[in-house]
Design a protein around this motif. Structure first.
Motif, PDB file in Angstrom:
ATOM      1  N   SER A 151       0.865  -0.990   0.057  1.00 19.30           N
ATOM      2  CA  SER A 151      -0.028  -0.043  -0.021  1.00 19.30           C
ATOM      3  C   SER A 151       0.787   1.174   0.119  1.00 19.30           C
ATOM      4  N   GLU A 152       1.924   1.128   0.865  1.00 14.18           N
ATOM      5  CA  GLU A 152       2.754   2.398   0.945  1.00 14.18           C
ATOM      6  C   GLU A 152       3.511   2.809  -0.234  1.00 14.18           C
ATOM      7  N   VAL A 153       4.047   1.615  -0.634  1.00 14.58           N
ATOM      8  CA  VAL A 153       4.832   1.524  -2.201  1.00 14.58           C
ATOM      9  C   VAL A 153       3.995   2.484  -3.239  1.00 14.58           C
ATOM     10  N   MET A 154       2.669   1.806  -3.604  1.00 18.34           N
ATOM     11  CA  MET A 154       1.790   2.309  -4.477  1.00 18.34           C
ATOM     12  C   MET A 154       1.437   3.974  -4.190  1.00 18.34           C
ATOM     13  N   SER A 155       1.384   4.155  -2.837  1.00 16.77           N
ATOM     14  CA  SER A 155       1.140   5.639  -2.464  1.00 16.77           C
ATOM     15  C   SER A 155       2.217   6.537  -2.779  1.00 16.77           C
ATOM     16  N   ARG A 156       3.191   5.877  -2.545  1.00 23.10           N
ATOM     17  CA  ARG A 156       4.489   6.664  -2.813  1.00 23.10           C
ATOM     18  C   ARG A 156       4.785   6.934  -4.174  1.00 23.10           C
ATOM     19  N   PHE A 157       4.342   5.854  -5.068  1.00 21.97           N
ATOM     20  CA  PHE A 157       4.476   6.065  -6.607  1.00 21.97           C
ATOM     21  C   PHE A 157       3.211   7.301  -7.005  1.00 21.97           C
ATOM     22  N   ALA A 158       2.422   7.024  -6.851  1.00 19.49           N
ATOM     23  CA  ALA A 158       1.277   8.113  -6.968  1.00 19.49           C
ATOM     24  C   ALA A 158       1.708   9.468  -6.473  1.00 19.49           C
ATOM     25  N   ILE A 159       2.061   9.518  -5.468  1.00 20.46           N
ATOM     26  CA  ILE A 159       2.487  11.084  -4.823  1.00 20.46           C
ATOM     27  C   ILE A 159       3.874  11.599  -5.712  1.00 20.46           C
ATOM     28  N   ALA A 160       4.626  10.810  -6.050  1.00 21.43           N
ATOM     29  CA  ALA A 160       5.650  10.868  -6.935  1.00 21.43           C
ATOM     30  C   ALA A 160       5.700  11.449  -8.256  1.00 21.43           C
ATOM     31  N   VAL A 161       4.383  10.568  -8.725  1.00 24.65           N
ATOM     32  CA  VAL A 161       3.872  11.165 -10.086  1.00 24.65           C
ATOM     33  C   VAL A 161       3.316  12.638  -9.852  1.00 24.65           C
ATOM     34  N   GLN A 162       2.602  12.888  -8.913  1.00 27.16           N
ATOM     35  CA  GLN A 162       1.888  14.054  -8.741  1.00 27.16           C
ATOM     36  C   GLN A 162       2.888  15.157  -8.494  1.00 27.16           C
ATOM     37  N   HIS A 163       4.023  14.906  -7.771  1.00 27.89           N
ATOM     38  CA  HIS A 163       5.088  15.873  -7.670  1.00 27.89           C
ATOM     39  C   HIS A 163       5.869  16.317  -9.119  1.00 27.89           C
ATOM     40  N   LEU A 164       6.002  15.287  -9.803  1.00 20.84           N
ATOM     41  CA  LEU A 164       6.739  15.532 -10.870  1.00 20.84           C
ATOM     42  C   LEU A 164       5.956  15.828 -12.073  1.00 20.84           C
ATOM     43  N   GLY A 165       4.850  15.257 -12.158  1.00 19.51           N
ATOM     44  CA  GLY A 165       3.781  15.354 -13.308  1.00 19.51           C
ATOM     45  C   GLY A 165       2.921  16.436 -13.445  1.00 19.51           C
ATOM     46  N   ALA A 202      13.684   9.172 -12.222  1.00 17.98           N
ATOM     47  CA  ALA A 202      13.425  10.367 -11.267  1.00 17.98           C
ATOM     48  C   ALA A 202      12.167  10.083 -10.355  1.00 17.98           C
ATOM     49  N   VAL A 203      11.317   9.330 -10.900  1.00 20.25           N
ATOM     50  CA  VAL A 203      10.082   9.010 -10.241  1.00 20.25           C
ATOM     51  C   VAL A 203      10.392   7.926  -9.055  1.00 20.25           C
ATOM     52  N   LEU A 204      11.382   6.908  -9.331  1.00 20.11           N
ATOM     53  CA  LEU A 204      11.766   6.184  -8.188  1.00 20.11           C
ATOM     54  C   LEU A 204      12.606   6.892  -7.143  1.00 20.11           C
ATOM     55  N   ALA A 205      13.445   7.894  -7.522  1.00 21.33           N
ATOM     56  CA  ALA A 205      14.067   8.656  -6.629  1.00 21.33           C
ATOM     57  C   ALA A 205      13.197   9.649  -5.747  1.00 21.33           C
ATOM     58  N   GLU A 206      11.908  10.069  -6.353  1.00 24.06           N
ATOM     59  CA  GLU A 206      11.256  10.822  -5.687  1.00 24.06           C
ATOM     60  C   GLU A 206      10.392   9.942  -4.762  1.00 24.06           C
ATOM     61  N   MET A 207      10.132   8.868  -5.294  1.00 23.46           N
ATOM     62  CA  MET A 207       9.336   7.933  -4.085  1.00 23.46           C
ATOM     63  C   MET A 207       9.959   7.857  -2.698  1.00 23.46           C
ATOM     64  N   ARG A 208      11.358   7.892  -2.644  1.00 26.14           N
ATOM     65  CA  ARG A 208      12.095   7.783  -1.792  1.00 26.14           C
ATOM     66  C   ARG A 208      12.427   9.008  -0.942  1.00 26.14           C
ATOM     67  N   ALA A 209      11.975  10.415  -1.519  1.00 26.20           N
ATOM     68  CA  ALA A 209      12.242  11.311  -0.841  1.00 26.20           C
ATOM     69  C   ALA A 209      11.439  11.823   0.289  1.00 26.20           C
TER      70      ALA A 209
END
Length: 263
Positions: A151-165, A202-209
């Motif tokens: 669940s957390e990985v998926m949310s991190r991905f979605a938030i990273a997309v929001q931040h970068l896209g 960039a998305v993977l890096a943002e997921m860990r930010a």
């Protein structure tokens, strides 16, 4: 509703509580207020009368349960209204959650959701139906992963997309993740990022930010203050006040709640 921790329902416990309360009353010697004391035999007889009455009139228990649940629901609704008022700014205008629907709508629907929650997946088409057909509702999504690491990985991905896209890219990925089957892996994240036209690295890096972590921490803290323990949980309001809708609601019921709120 998917809950953070399983718990027994009030409806399962209330009949027992009702009987226990009656038996406690029997043990409390109701005539003591008049300076009298029951003997052991009188107390046993009194309890036997209560038991006999309940066995002959079991509907009394369920009437008491229904009244208990009505009062409990009313008290919870009043508390929810107060909690929404106290936390209105963070609920409706936190500055970090994705906003869709009509940004200038007269009502806002806020959803606390988890991509691994089956009830959230069930609610998704109803939420979109309500928002799109109403045309005057602002939609806010709060990432609230409570069902484990996936669940957390998926949310991190979605938030990273929001931040970068762009907002439309988050909306697309939100719709795809809500119906995701199987594990969500780093390979999944790379492929989806590439399909969106975003740089996978960039998305993977943002997921860990830290910025993504802070969004999740802030959402969890807000959920705790609102006494939210399960998903989906909605808040429907004007931006200053509102009501909490705990659990899945069909689109027609959302429309009814909106009509009541608009007066």
């Amino acid at each position: 509703m998917t809950r953070l921790m399983p718990r027994l329902s009030l409806s399962a416990l209330a009949p027992v509580a009702a009987v226990a309360a009656l038996m406690s009353a029997a043990a409390a010697q109701p005539v003591a207020a008049q300076g009298m004391q029951m003997s052991d035999d009188e107390r046993a007889a009194f309890r036997a009368e209560i038991r006999s009455y309940l066995l002959e009139n079991p509907d009394v228990i369920f009437e008491a349960v229904a009244e208990f649940e009505r009062r409990n629901a009313a008290a919870q609704a009043d508390m929810d209204i107060t909690l929404v008022e106290i936390n209105a700014d963070e609920i409706f205008h936190d500055g970090h959650s994705w906003v869709g629907g009509n940004p200038d709508g007269d009502l806002t629907l806020v959803e606390f959701m988890d991509y691994r929650c089956s009830f959230c997946a069930r609610a998704y088409p109803h939420v979109m139906d309500f928002v799109q057909n109403d045309g005057n509702v602002r939609l806010v999504i709060k990432e609230f992963p409570i069902l484990g690491p996936q669940s957390e990985v998926m949310s991190r991905f979605a938030i990273a997309v929001q931040h970068l896209g762009e907002p439309a890219q988050y909306e697309e990925i939100h719709g795809r993740l809500i119906g995701w089957e199987g594990d969500f892996t780093e390979t999944s994240a790379r492929l989806l990022a590439d399909e969106l036209g975003l740089d996978p690295e960039a998305v993977l890096a943002e997921m860990r930010a830290d910025s993504v972590t802070q969004v999740l921490v802030t959402n969890r803290e807000l959920a705790q203050r609102l006494q939210i323990s399960g998903t989906p949980t909605f808040v429907l309001g004007t931006g200053e006040r509102g009501e909490m809708l705990r659990g899945f609601l069909p689109a027609d019921e959302m429309r009814g709640r909106a009509a009541d709120m608009r007066g």
